[in-house]
Design an enzyme around this catalytic site. Structure first.
Site, PDB file in Angstrom:
ATOM      1  N   THR A  13       0.822  -1.225   0.000  1.00  0.00           N
ATOM      2  CA  THR A  13       0.000   0.000   0.000  1.00  0.00           C
ATOM      3  C   THR A  13       0.849   1.266   0.000  1.00  0.00           C
ATOM      4  O   THR A  13       0.494   2.253  -0.637  1.00  0.00           O
ATOM      5  CB  THR A  13      -0.922  -0.008   1.242  1.00  0.00           C
ATOM      6  OG1 THR A  13      -1.792  -1.123   1.131  1.00  0.00           O
ATOM      7  CG2 THR A  13      -1.748   1.254   1.337  1.00  0.00           C
ATOM      8  N   ASP A  56       1.448  -6.381  -4.651  1.00  0.00           N
ATOM      9  CA  ASP A  56       0.597  -6.440  -3.470  1.00  0.00           C
ATOM     10  C   ASP A  56       1.137  -7.646  -2.694  1.00  0.00           C
ATOM     11  O   ASP A  56       1.345  -8.714  -3.282  1.00  0.00           O
ATOM     12  CB  ASP A  56      -0.860  -6.685  -3.890  1.00  0.00           C
ATOM     13  CG  ASP A  56      -1.820  -6.653  -2.702  1.00  0.00           C
ATOM     14  OD1 ASP A  56      -2.710  -5.810  -2.697  1.00  0.00           O
ATOM     15  OD2 ASP A  56      -1.661  -7.486  -1.785  1.00  0.00           O
ATOM     16  N   SER A  57       1.357  -7.489  -1.407  1.00  0.00           N
ATOM     17  CA  SER A  57       2.095  -8.556  -0.714  1.00  0.00           C
ATOM     18  C   SER A  57       1.304  -9.850  -0.602  1.00  0.00           C
ATOM     19  O   SER A  57       1.853 -10.881  -0.236  1.00  0.00           O
ATOM     20  CB  SER A  57       2.588  -8.091   0.654  1.00  0.00           C
ATOM     21  OG  SER A  57       1.554  -8.097   1.594  1.00  0.00           O
ATOM     22  N   ASP A  89       0.159  -7.138   4.423  1.00  0.00           N
ATOM     23  CA  ASP A  89      -0.547  -8.426   4.559  1.00  0.00           C
ATOM     24  C   ASP A  89       0.390  -9.590   4.850  1.00  0.00           C
ATOM     25  O   ASP A  89       0.051 -10.483   5.629  1.00  0.00           O
ATOM     26  CB  ASP A  89      -1.366  -8.723   3.297  1.00  0.00           C
ATOM     27  CG  ASP A  89      -2.568  -7.795   3.168  1.00  0.00           C
ATOM     28  OD1 ASP A  89      -2.975  -7.217   4.202  1.00  0.00           O
ATOM     29  OD2 ASP A  89      -3.101  -7.645   2.058  1.00  0.00           O
ATOM     30  N   GLN A 273      -3.217 -21.209  18.093  1.00  0.00           N
ATOM     31  CA  GLN A 273      -4.089 -20.255  17.389  1.00  0.00           C
ATOM     32  C   GLN A 273      -4.146 -18.924  18.137  1.00  0.00           C
ATOM     33  O   GLN A 273      -4.560 -17.917  17.576  1.00  0.00           O
ATOM     34  CB  GLN A 273      -5.511 -20.807  17.297  1.00  0.00           C
ATOM     35  CG  GLN A 273      -5.624 -22.000  16.402  1.00  0.00           C
ATOM     36  CD  GLN A 273      -7.039 -22.554  16.313  1.00  0.00           C
ATOM     37  OE1 GLN A 273      -8.003 -21.897  16.689  1.00  0.00           O
ATOM     38  NE2 GLN A 273      -7.148 -23.758  15.802  1.00  0.00           N
TER      39      GLN A 273
HETATM   40  N1  ASP Z   1      -2.776  -5.540   0.315  1.00  0.00           N
HETATM   41  C1  ASP Z   1      -1.714  -4.685   0.775  1.00  0.00           C
HETATM   42  C2  ASP Z   1      -0.418  -5.455   0.713  1.00  0.00           C
HETATM   43  O1  ASP Z   1      -0.159  -6.242   1.590  1.00  0.00           O
HETATM   44  C3  ASP Z   1      -1.990  -4.188   2.151  1.00  0.00           C
HETATM   45  C4  ASP Z   1      -0.972  -3.213   2.687  1.00  0.00           C
HETATM   46  O2  ASP Z   1       0.108  -3.030   2.207  1.00  0.00           O
HETATM   47  O3  ASP Z   1      -1.306  -2.597   3.731  1.00  0.00           O
HETATM   48  O4  ASP Z   1       0.327  -5.304  -0.226  1.00  0.00           O
END
Ligand code: ASP
Length: 337
Positions: A13, A56-57, A89, A273
C-alpha cells in the site's frame, strides 16, 4: 557524516496508486516518488531507493524472498542500514524469512509499509518511513519491523489489524523501541537471552515452500486432512492447535493424521491459534496425540515465524532430529526456550 541507507521497495500500500479513476489500489510509485513525497528522508541520511518488485504482498511467494535477499546481499557492504518497504498483509512472513536467512546481521534491516498510500490524505506512510530510516541509521543490528510508532522484532510480529495505524503487534516479546517525542530504545535494555548476537549475515537463503498450514476447528474431518498429508506436494505440516496445544481427541482425525505424517516422515509442528501465550503440551490430556507422535512444539513463536522456519529448515535440507533441533531451538530471537 550522514549514514548511507538503502530502501528496497517490494510493493504494498505504501507505494500504491489508484490510477485512471480506478477505485482499486495497485502498486505504482517509484523510488523517485518516495523522496519527492517525503523529502525529510534526505535530512536523516543519504538515502537511495531501489525498486525490486511492485507487488501487493498477498502475491509474495518464497521465491521472492530468495530474490530480494540476493539484492540485499549485493548491496550489503555499501550501506549502513536497510529499509524494506513491503505490503502489510504478508510483511511478518517476509520479515521472518529475512531473519532466518540472515541468522544475524551487524546492520539494521527494517521492514515497513503503511495502511494508506504515501501521498493520500491522512497517510501513515511518511511517519513509518521516517521512523524506519532513522532507526536504520541508529537502531538495533537485527531484522525488525517498524510500524505505528513501534519497532518490533521481525520474527515476533503479527499483523493484527486491517484498519488501525498500529497494525502490528509482538504478543510474546517486548517492543524493541517506541517512537514518541523521543525514541525509547528498549532494545538497549533487553536481557542477554533476549538479544540477537550481531555479526555478518549467514545468507542461508533456501526455503521449501511445500509446507501446508492449517487451523484445527470443530468439525475438521479426516477426509479433508489425510489427502493433504499423503500428497507428495506436502513436505511438512503446521498445525494451529487450540490454546496451549490441544486438539480434538474424541474422533480419530488428528491422531490418524499425526500417525500418518510420522510414518511418511513428514515433520509436523504445532503452534497456538492464540497469538498471546505458548504451546505447553504438559497441561491437557487432549495434547497427548501431539506429544505421542512427535509433533514439534512452536513454543511461543508466531504462526508466521513457525511456517517460515519450517520452510527454512526443510530448504536447508534438514530432516529428522536435525530438523527437530533446528525448529525447537532459538536461532535468532524468534522463541523463548
Ligand atoms: N494488500 C496490501 C499489501 O499487503 C496491504 C498493505 O500493504 O497494507 O500489499
Amino acid at each position: 557524516m550522514k549514514k548511507r541507507i538503502l530502501i528496497l521497495h517490494t510493493g504494498g500500500t505504501i507505494g500504491m496508486i489508484s490510477a485512471n479513476g480506478n477505485r482499486f489500489l495497485k502498486p505504482g510509485l517509484t523510488g523517485r516518488h518516495f523522496i519527492e513525497i517525503v523529502p525529510e528522508l534526505n535530512q536523516l541520511a543519504r538515502v537511495k531507493t531501489q525498486v525490486i518488485a511492485q507487488l501487493d504482498s498477498s502475491n509474495v511467494l518464497p521465491h521472492h524472498w530468495v530474490r530480494w535477499l540476493k539484492s540485499l546481499k549485493e548491496s550489503y557492504d555499501d550501506y549502513d542500514g536497510f529499509v524494506i518497504t513491503h505490503g502489510t498483509d504478508t510483511m511478518a512472513y517476509s520479515a521472518s524469512a529475512f531473519s532466518f536467512a540472515l541468522g544475524r546481521t551487524n546492520k539494521p534491516v527494517i521492514f515497513t509499509g503503511s495502511q494508506r498510500p504515501l501521498g493520500h490524505l491522512r497517510t501513515d506512510g511518511p511517519e513509518n518511513l521516517i521512523n524506519a530510516v532513522s532507526l536504520a541509521c541508529d537502531g538495533p543490528p537485527e531484522v525488525s519491523l517498524c510500524f505505528g510508532n513501534q519497532l518490533l522484532r521481525a520474527n515476533r510480529s503479527t499483523k493484527f489489524s486491517a484498519s488501525d495505524f498500529v497494525a502490528f503487534e509482538s504478543f510474546n516479546f517486548p517492543p524493541l523501541a517506541k517512537m514518541g517525542v523521543e525514541v525509547e530504545p528498549f532494545w538497549q535494555s533487553l536481557g542477554k537471552s533476549q538479544r540477537v548476537r550481531p555479526g555478518r549475515p549467514r545468507w542461508l537463503c533456501d526455503f521449501d515452500s511445500r509446507v501446508f498450514s492449517m487451523k484445527v476447528f470443530p468439525g475438521l474431518s479426516k477426509e479433508m486432512l489425510i489427502p493433504v498429508i499423503e500428497s507428495p506436494q506436502c513436505h511438512g505440516l503446521v498445525i494451529e492447535a487450540y490454546g496451549s496445544g490441544t486438539v480434538p481427541t474424541r474422533d480419530s482425525t488428528m491422531t490418524e493424521a499425526l500417525i500418518l505424517a510420522k510414518r511418511l516422515s513428514k515433520p509436523v509442528v504445532v503452534v497456538s491459534q492464540c497469538p498471546h501465550g505458548r504451546i505447553d503440551l504438559d497441561v491437557y490430556e487432549t495434547s497427548l496425540p501431539v506429544r505421542k507422535y512427535g509433533a514439534l512444539s512452536a513454543g511461543d513463536m508466531t504462526r508466521e515465524a513457525s511456517v517460515v522456519k519450517l520452510m527454512h529448515g526443510l530448504g536447508l535440507g534438514l530432516r529428522g532430529s536435525a530438523l527437530a533441533k533446528y525448529f525447537t531451538s532459538n536461532r535468532c530471537g524468534e522463541r523463548s526456550n
